[in-house]
Write a protein that holds these residues in place. Structure first.
Motif, PDB file in Angstrom:
ATOM      1  N   TRP A   1       0.836  -1.201   0.000  1.00 27.61           N
ATOM      2  CA  TRP A   1       0.000   0.000   0.000  1.00 27.61           C
ATOM      3  C   TRP A   1       0.874   1.255   0.000  1.00 27.61           C
ATOM      4  CZ3 TRP A   1      -4.823  -0.275  -1.393  1.00 27.61           C
ATOM      5  CH2 TRP A   1      -5.578  -1.424  -1.120  1.00 27.61           C
ATOM      6  N   SER A   2       1.939   1.226   0.793  1.00 30.04           N
ATOM      7  CA  SER A   2       2.868   2.364   0.809  1.00 30.04           C
ATOM      8  C   SER A   2       3.551   2.511  -0.541  1.00 30.04           C
ATOM      9  CB  SER A   2       3.918   2.168   1.906  1.00 30.04           C
ATOM     10  OG  SER A   2       3.314   2.133   3.181  1.00 30.04           O
ATOM     11  N   TYR A   3       3.933   1.363  -1.129  1.00 25.36           N
ATOM     12  CA  TYR A   3       4.572   1.398  -2.443  1.00 25.36           C
ATOM     13  C   TYR A   3       3.616   1.966  -3.492  1.00 25.36           C
ATOM     14  CZ  TYR A   3       6.918  -0.152  -6.698  1.00 25.36           C
ATOM     15  OH  TYR A   3       7.525  -0.184  -7.930  1.00 25.36           O
ATOM     16  N   LEU A   4       2.351   1.561  -3.414  1.00 28.82           N
ATOM     17  CA  LEU A   4       1.350   2.038  -4.373  1.00 28.82           C
ATOM     18  C   LEU A   4       1.246   3.567  -4.327  1.00 28.82           C
ATOM     19  CD1 LEU A   4      -0.807   1.201  -6.423  1.00 28.82           C
ATOM     20  CD2 LEU A   4      -2.421   0.976  -4.521  1.00 28.82           C
ATOM     21  N   ARG A   5       1.221   4.116  -3.119  1.00 26.45           N
ATOM     22  CA  ARG A   5       1.191   5.581  -2.990  1.00 26.45           C
ATOM     23  C   ARG A   5       2.444   6.203  -3.612  1.00 26.45           C
ATOM     24  NH1 ARG A   5      -1.514   4.388   1.807  1.00 26.45           N
ATOM     25  NH2 ARG A   5      -3.408   5.623   2.176  1.00 26.45           N
ATOM     26  N   GLY A   6       3.589   5.581  -3.342  1.00 22.21           N
ATOM     27  CA  GLY A   6       4.843   6.099  -3.881  1.00 22.21           C
ATOM     28  C   GLY A   6       4.869   6.103  -5.398  1.00 22.21           C
ATOM     29  N   VAL A   7       4.309   5.062  -6.005  1.00 18.37           N
ATOM     30  CA  VAL A   7       4.248   4.978  -7.470  1.00 18.37           C
ATOM     31  C   VAL A   7       3.346   6.077  -8.028  1.00 18.37           C
ATOM     32  CG1 VAL A   7       3.412   3.576  -9.401  1.00 18.37           C
ATOM     33  CG2 VAL A   7       4.761   2.509  -7.574  1.00 18.37           C
ATOM     34  N   LEU A   8       2.167   6.218  -7.450  1.00 15.23           N
ATOM     35  CA  LEU A   8       1.163   7.137  -7.997  1.00 15.23           C
ATOM     36  C   LEU A   8       1.534   8.604  -7.811  1.00 15.23           C
ATOM     37  CD1 LEU A   8      -2.041   5.206  -6.905  1.00 15.23           C
ATOM     38  CD2 LEU A   8      -1.125   5.414  -9.221  1.00 15.23           C
ATOM     39  N   GLN A   9       2.411   8.896  -6.880  1.00 14.43           N
ATOM     40  CA  GLN A   9       2.813  10.295  -6.696  1.00 14.43           C
ATOM     41  C   GLN A   9       3.613  10.823  -7.886  1.00 14.43           C
ATOM     42  OE1 GLN A   9       5.360  10.598  -3.256  1.00 14.43           O
ATOM     43  NE2 GLN A   9       7.134   9.719  -4.294  1.00 14.43           N
ATOM     44  N   HIS A  10       4.061   9.925  -8.763  1.00 17.23           N
ATOM     45  CA  HIS A  10       4.824  10.341  -9.938  1.00 17.23           C
ATOM     46  C   HIS A  10       3.927  10.735 -11.112  1.00 17.23           C
ATOM     47  CE1 HIS A  10       8.873   9.348  -8.480  1.00 17.23           C
ATOM     48  NE2 HIS A  10       8.285   8.368  -7.835  1.00 17.23           N
ATOM     49  N   SER A  11       2.624  10.608 -10.927  1.00 18.39           N
ATOM     50  CA  SER A  11       1.694  10.984 -11.994  1.00 18.39           C
ATOM     51  C   SER A  11       1.011  12.301 -11.649  1.00 18.39           C
ATOM     52  CB  SER A  11       0.635   9.892 -12.182  1.00 18.39           C
ATOM     53  OG  SER A  11      -0.363  10.322 -13.072  1.00 18.39           O
ATOM     54  N   GLU A  12       0.785  13.122 -12.654  1.00 20.15           N
ATOM     55  CA  GLU A  12       0.091  14.393 -12.439  1.00 20.15           C
ATOM     56  C   GLU A  12      -1.332  14.175 -11.927  1.00 20.15           C
ATOM     57  OE1 GLU A  12       0.191  16.680 -15.985  1.00 20.15           O
ATOM     58  OE2 GLU A  12       2.379  16.966 -15.955  1.00 20.15           O
ATOM     59  N   LYS A  13      -1.917  13.046 -12.252  1.00 20.65           N
ATOM     60  CA  LYS A  13      -3.284  12.757 -11.821  1.00 20.65           C
ATOM     61  C   LYS A  13      -3.329  12.116 -10.436  1.00 20.65           C
ATOM     62  CE  LYS A  13      -5.067  12.151 -16.532  1.00 20.65           C
ATOM     63  NZ  LYS A  13      -5.753  11.202 -17.448  1.00 20.65           N
ATOM     64  N   GLY A  14      -2.181  11.896  -9.846  1.00 22.20           N
ATOM     65  CA  GLY A  14      -2.139  11.373  -8.488  1.00 22.20           C
ATOM     66  C   GLY A  14      -2.752   9.992  -8.346  1.00 22.20           C
ATOM     67  N   LEU A  15      -3.533   9.800  -7.274  1.00 23.08           N
ATOM     68  CA  LEU A  15      -4.086   8.482  -6.968  1.00 23.08           C
ATOM     69  C   LEU A  15      -5.070   7.993  -8.025  1.00 23.08           C
ATOM     70  CD1 LEU A  15      -4.708   8.825  -3.113  1.00 23.08           C
ATOM     71  CD2 LEU A  15      -2.699   7.929  -4.295  1.00 23.08           C
ATOM     72  N   HIS A  16      -5.611   8.910  -8.838  1.00 21.47           N
ATOM     73  CA  HIS A  16      -6.592   8.531  -9.857  1.00 21.47           C
ATOM     74  C   HIS A  16      -5.961   8.375 -11.242  1.00 21.47           C
ATOM     75  CE1 HIS A  16     -10.286   8.762  -7.492  1.00 21.47           C
ATOM     76  NE2 HIS A  16      -9.703   9.753  -6.832  1.00 21.47           N
ATOM     77  N   SER A  17      -4.641   8.219 -11.287  1.00 20.86           N
ATOM     78  CA  SER A  17      -3.966   8.179 -12.589  1.00 20.86           C
ATOM     79  C   SER A  17      -4.179   6.872 -13.341  1.00 20.86           C
ATOM     80  CB  SER A  17      -2.462   8.424 -12.410  1.00 20.86           C
ATOM     81  OG  SER A  17      -1.897   7.419 -11.603  1.00 20.86           O
ATOM     82  N   VAL A  18      -4.559   5.809 -12.634  1.00 17.38           N
ATOM     83  CA  VAL A  18      -4.775   4.512 -13.285  1.00 17.38           C
ATOM     84  C   VAL A  18      -6.259   4.176 -13.226  1.00 17.38           C
ATOM     85  CG1 VAL A  18      -4.258   2.043 -13.233  1.00 17.38           C
ATOM     86  CG2 VAL A  18      -2.444   3.714 -12.760  1.00 17.38           C
ATOM     87  N   GLU A  19      -6.854   4.030 -14.374  1.00 14.50           N
ATOM     88  CA  GLU A  19      -8.290   3.769 -14.455  1.00 14.50           C
ATOM     89  C   GLU A  19      -8.645   2.447 -13.777  1.00 14.50           C
ATOM     90  OE1 GLU A  19     -11.774   3.339 -17.914  1.00 14.50           O
ATOM     91  OE2 GLU A  19      -9.716   3.946 -18.451  1.00 14.50           O
ATOM     92  N   GLY A  20      -9.725   2.483 -13.036  1.00 16.12           N
ATOM     93  CA  GLY A  20     -10.218   1.261 -12.407  1.00 16.12           C
ATOM     94  C   GLY A  20      -9.650   0.979 -11.027  1.00 16.12           C
ATOM     95  N   LEU A  21      -8.687   1.775 -10.557  1.00 19.12           N
ATOM     96  CA  LEU A  21      -8.067   1.499  -9.263  1.00 19.12           C
ATOM     97  C   LEU A  21      -9.065   1.671  -8.113  1.00 19.12           C
ATOM     98  CD1 LEU A  21      -5.562   0.786  -7.621  1.00 19.12           C
ATOM     99  CD2 LEU A  21      -4.910   3.206  -7.659  1.00 19.12           C
ATOM    100  N   GLU A  22      -9.862   2.723  -8.187  1.00 17.54           N
ATOM    101  CA  GLU A  22     -10.827   2.961  -7.104  1.00 17.54           C
ATOM    102  C   GLU A  22     -11.876   1.859  -7.047  1.00 17.54           C
ATOM    103  OE1 GLU A  22     -13.506   6.545  -5.162  1.00 17.54           O
ATOM    104  OE2 GLU A  22     -12.744   6.759  -7.220  1.00 17.54           O
ATOM    105  N   SER A  23     -12.363   1.442  -8.194  1.00  9.91           N
ATOM    106  CA  SER A  23     -13.386   0.381  -8.208  1.00  9.91           C
ATOM    107  C   SER A  23     -12.792  -0.933  -7.709  1.00  9.91           C
ATOM    108  CB  SER A  23     -13.964   0.211  -9.615  1.00  9.91           C
ATOM    109  OG  SER A  23     -12.935  -0.107 -10.548  1.00  9.91           O
ATOM    110  N   TRP A  24     -11.516  -1.156  -8.000  1.00  6.73           N
ATOM    111  CA  TRP A  24     -10.832  -2.359  -7.489  1.00  6.73           C
ATOM    112  C   TRP A  24     -10.763  -2.320  -5.967  1.00  6.73           C
ATOM    113  CZ3 TRP A  24      -6.006  -2.591  -4.952  1.00  6.73           C
ATOM    114  CH2 TRP A  24      -5.498  -3.878  -4.758  1.00  6.73           C
ATOM    115  N   CYS A  25     -10.414  -1.167  -5.423  1.00  5.93           N
ATOM    116  CA  CYS A  25     -10.342  -1.015  -3.964  1.00  5.93           C
ATOM    117  C   CYS A  25     -11.719  -1.229  -3.330  1.00  5.93           C
ATOM    118  CB  CYS A  25      -9.815   0.367  -3.597  1.00  5.93           C
ATOM    119  SG  CYS A  25      -8.066   0.621  -3.956  1.00  5.93           S
TER     120      CYS A  25
END
Length: 324
Positions: free
Chosen positions: A229-253
């Motif tokens: 989970w910590s790694y996931l946050r670290g990865v997504l911080q590199h995208s301008e769209k932040g936590l929503h940069s990968v489609e479908g992630l929220e629905s998966w959660c």
């Protein structure tokens, strides 16, 4: 007494000869430790420890850089591996004598295997590798240490230094994959994965998508595992769209949560996702805020009670910030 004193001499008790009784050291007058007239705590050193360190102090005072001084530092280090003064003086002897550095690496490896969490011996190893100019043995050495303790900080620091200094990244991600297959909870391996990608390809959008998918599979194995989970946050911080940069992630959660997974790490991530949405989409604030407050209370009263006050503070803070 040094921590390794009895262990070092137990196998050679009968063969050991005190330095004060060695004819080749007759020209040196031992220099006792000076603790002052009123030491707060007088340490009860063994006779062998006192003997070796009295002669070491005398050699340092004299400035002698010889083969016998080098051997003396070895005896002193076996008694107290953490003595940085002895390590420094050993390096002075090695440099002055032009000693065989491959032989020194063998000695250093033996000392690391006996004292894997000692900073001084790892620092000494780094200096010798720098002097030697190549690091072909270093990755294998750290792997041996990881087989005993997968989270040895000093070994990871040494490995990262070697990779960064000598650009030995080929195969490193595959090595990290093996470690995570063996233990998906290995937070050191997750940290190393982040380090390697930052140092090589960087987190491009394609790499972000790839790493999110990799991390999701790891989370599905053990949802209540903080490291991915910590790694996931670290990865997504590199995208301008932040936590929503990968489609479908929220629905998966949400699917994980609705399946009965109440991991505090999952729920905390859902709260972060909801905050991101509320920040950008005013029309969704009322619905998202209701869910966030529900999750915060659930964490406070059931799933993360040890941090109850934190989650109640978060509920007040988020409510104040996003109330419609």
């Amino acid at each position: 007494m040094g921590s390794n004193d009895s262990e070092y001499f137990s196998d050679e008790e009968e063969a050991w000869v005190m330095y004060k009784d060695r004819s080749e050291w007759a020209d040196i007058t031992p220099l006792p430790q000076n603790d002052g007239p009123n030491p707060v705590v007088r340490i009860a050193y063994s006779d062998t420890f006192t003997d070796v360190y009295d002669y070491f102090r005398a050699v340092v005072a004299k400035g002698e850089l010889s083969e016998r001084a080098l051997q003396l530092t070895e005896d002193a280090l076996h008694m107290n591996t953490a003595n940085y003064t002895v390590w420094q003086y050993r390096r002075k002897c090695l440099a002055h004598l032009g000693s065989d550095l491959e032989k020194e690496l063998v000695f250093c490896r033996e000392m690391i295997e006996l004292n894997p969490k000692n900073y001084q011996v790892w620092h000494h190893r780094r200096v010798i590798v720098e002097w030697n100019g190549h690091a072909d043995k270093e990755l294998r050495l750290t792997e041996i240490i990881f087989s005993q303790d997968a989270k040895n900080y000093h070994a990871w620091e040494h490995r990262q230094w070697v990779l960064r200094t000598y650009r030995l990244y080929d195969g490193e991600l595959e090595y990290v994959n093996r470690l995570l297959e063996e233990d998906v909870r290995n937070n050191s391996a997750w940290n190393q994965r982040y380090f390697v990608i930052v140092q090589t390809t960087g987190y491009t959008q394609d790499v972000i998508k790839q790493e999110v998918e990799y991390t999701k599979k790891a989370i599905e194995k053990v949802v209540n595992n903080e490291s991915p989970w910590s790694y996931l946050r670290g990865v997504l911080q590199h995208s301008e769209k932040g936590l929503h940069s990968v489609e479908g992630l929220e629905s998966w959660c949400m699917a994980l949560h609705e399946a009965g997974n109440n991991s505090p790490f999952l729920m905390a991530f859902l709260i972060d996702l909801a905050e991101d949405t509320m920040e950008c989409h005013i029309e969704e604030r009322e619905e998202k805020l209701a869910k966030v407050l529900e999750w915060c209370e659930s964490l406070a009263t059931e799933h993360d009670k040890i941090r109850r006050e934190f989650w109640r503070y978060m509920a007040r803070h988020i409510s104040h910030k996003y109330s419609v």
